[in-house]
Design a protein around this motif. Structure first.
Motif, PDB file in Angstrom:
ATOM      1  N   ASP A   1       3.120  -2.093   4.395  1.00  0.00           N
ATOM      2  CA  ASP A   1       2.321  -2.102   5.007  1.00  0.00           C
ATOM      3  C   ASP A   1       0.841  -3.737   5.807  1.00  0.00           C
ATOM      4  OD1 ASP A   1       0.958  -3.112   2.688  1.00  0.00           O
ATOM      5  OD2 ASP A   1      -0.032  -0.802   1.593  1.00  0.00           O
ATOM      6  N   PHE A   2      -0.225  -3.023   5.895  1.00  0.00           N
ATOM      7  CA  PHE A   2      -0.796  -4.209   6.455  1.00  0.00           C
ATOM      8  C   PHE A   2      -1.063  -5.770   4.887  1.00  0.00           C
ATOM      9  CE2 PHE A   2      -4.410  -7.225   7.224  1.00  0.00           C
ATOM     10  CZ  PHE A   2      -4.604  -7.816   7.882  1.00  0.00           C
ATOM     11  N   LEU A   3      -1.214  -4.809   3.646  1.00  0.00           N
ATOM     12  CA  LEU A   3      -1.720  -5.355   2.381  1.00  0.00           C
ATOM     13  C   LEU A   3      -0.478  -5.990   2.123  1.00  0.00           C
ATOM     14  CD1 LEU A   3      -3.796  -5.876   0.987  1.00  0.00           C
ATOM     15  CD2 LEU A   3      -3.463  -4.003  -0.687  1.00  0.00           C
ATOM     16  N   GLN A   4       0.417  -5.338   1.694  1.00  0.00           N
ATOM     17  CA  GLN A   4       1.762  -6.528   1.522  1.00  0.00           C
ATOM     18  C   GLN A   4       2.508  -6.925   2.313  1.00  0.00           C
ATOM     19  OE1 GLN A   4       3.780  -2.498   1.676  1.00  0.00           O
ATOM     20  NE2 GLN A   4       4.757  -2.547   0.075  1.00  0.00           N
ATOM     21  N   VAL A   5       1.994  -7.456   4.056  1.00  0.00           N
ATOM     22  CA  VAL A   5       2.263  -8.468   4.708  1.00  0.00           C
ATOM     23  C   VAL A   5       1.268  -9.757   4.777  1.00  0.00           C
ATOM     24  CG1 VAL A   5       2.353  -9.261   7.024  1.00  0.00           C
ATOM     25  CG2 VAL A   5       3.539  -6.778   6.392  1.00  0.00           C
TER      26      VAL A   5
END
Length: 421
Positions: free
Chosen positions: A284-288
């Motif tokens: 997800d965005f946070l992981q990226v």
């Protein structure tokens, strides 16, 4: 089409294409407002980051798609101009459908159709992602002591704008392109035919000056300006989705051949490819965002980089906007094309690539049209293209260097004894 002038016929169709495609502003409509960055980083600072949920405009292009279909149907695919029009309408149609589906996972499939995937093959058989990982390994093992202090100096957006404007005014012998500051721009820079925008408050490196000049001004802006002056094919002034790989490849190649690129720039390009692969695999965005942080980018840079990957798609993972995969693939494709052109004594094709926004296949098919005057020479070309002998020398050395196999050189230095003679 007996009795019909094919050039006049396709020129009229191209004028229709240029009008029809005008509202399909792919990157503008898919990009996020600056408020998304502010909200996310504020939550991050509080220790409570939330996945961004940008609201995209609702658009429909029914009439535009009907017009594109009519243009394709009227074009003669056996003629170079007709083939160009058919392929262009297909690209614009895909872009229109993508914009109609902003915010959904369907954008991933349409993005792949337009820009490809991280696993797409390059000339030579390796994948784009494998090439990206090569550059990441080189960047990670680079001795930081080799980086000069001058390379670490930060340049403000205001100072960058003044320097870039002065360079452009000197090149054009007057004001042709305006350099402006944009507080709402998430990317550090964006180029159009007559305007280059820089993000207010952004910090630039010394390398950025020449990178922006070579990449944004002398490729993206220059090809748009030259394309607008084509009397029979004005759509060559538009940023058609199908030309993205060649455009970005030509822009990065311009950085490379002028010595404007640095390993950190190649690292940024490569990180984005890896991030697209991560998002497609479920990140997800946070992981990226974390991935970019851990790779050495600042919080602002990490947000900007992650935002590029999630333009137009859900931020919950399993979807991606794949445009960033074209930079490295395009660079290798353009580099290979330039070397092929030198080998076959066709460097004129490289000159014509700046006559508008086109693919490598287009310029090959357009060769007789340039020779006949149907398509006109580019009014402006970058200095490195104008200096044909210098370009030929660099490409000739590149062709020869490819014959040297590093694996055959000994690690004990004996293979380099020739340099002591």
């Amino acid at each position: 089409m007996a009795g019909i002038d094919p050039v006049a016929h396709h020129a009229a169709l191209d004028a229709r294409l240029a009008r029809a495609a005008k509202p399909i502003r792919l990157l503008n409509l898919a990009s996020w407002p600056a408020s998304e960055q502010q909200a996310f980083l504020a939550g991050w600072a509080r220790g409570n980051p939330r996945l961004p949920a940008p609201v995209y405009p609702k658009v429909t292009f029914d009439e535009v798609r009907r017009e594109l279909a009519a243009i394709a149907a009227a074009a003669d695919p056996s003629h170079p101009l007709g083939q160009y029009l058919v392929e262009s309408t297909q690209g614009w149609t895909l872009a229109a459908e993508l914009l109609e589906n902003l915010g959904s996972s369907r954008v991933t499939d349409l993005s792949i159709a337009l820009f490809g995937t991280p696993d797409q093959a390059l000339p030579g058989g390796i994948s784009t992602r494998e090439a990206a990982n090569h550059f990441l390994r080189v960047a990670d093992t680079l001795d930081r002591e080799l980086v000069a202090d001058v390379e670490q100096v930060q340049v403000s957006a205001e100072a960058m704008a003044l320097r870039l404007q002065a360079e452009l005014d000197e090149f054009f012998d007057g004001r042709v392109i305006d350099v402006v500051l944009d507080p709402d721009l998430i990317a550090k820079a964006a180029a159009g035919a007559r305007r280059i925008r820089l993000r207010s408050g952004a910090a630039f490196s010394d390398y950025d000056v020449q990178q922006l000049l070579q990449h944004e001004a002398f490729v993206h802006s220059l090809t748009a300006l030259n394309g607008q002056q084509q009397p029979n094919l004005p759509s060559l002034g538009l940023s058609s989705p199908r030309v993205t790989a060649t455009q970005e490849g030509l822009a990065v190649f311009s950085e490379q051949i002028t010595g404007s690129i640095d390993i950190e720039r190649l690292k940024r390009i490569s990180l984005r490819i890896e991030a697209v692969a991560m998002a497609m695999a479920g990140a997800d965005f946070l992981q990226v965002f974390h991935f970019f942080l851990e790779s050495g980018q600042s919080e602002v840079e990490s947000f900007t980089s992650a935002q590029r990957v999630f333009r137009g798609v859900p931020t919950t993972g399993g979807a991606a906007f794949t445009k960033d995969t074209v930079y490295l693939r395009g660079l290798i494709g353009v580099h290979t094309f330039f070397r092929w052109a030198l080998k076959h004594r066709k460097l004129r094709l490289c000159h014509w690539l700046f006559a508008g926004k086109m693919t490598l296949g287009d310029v090959l098919r357009f060769e007789p049209l340039f020779q006949a005057g149907v398509l006109v020479e580019p009014r402006w070309v970058p200095p490195w293209v104008a200096r044909a002998h210098g370009l030929a020398a660099q490409l000739a050395f590149s062709l020869f260097a490819n014959r040297i196999r590093l694996a055959q050189l000994g690690g004990d230095g004996e293979a380099f004894d020739i340099f002591d003679m």
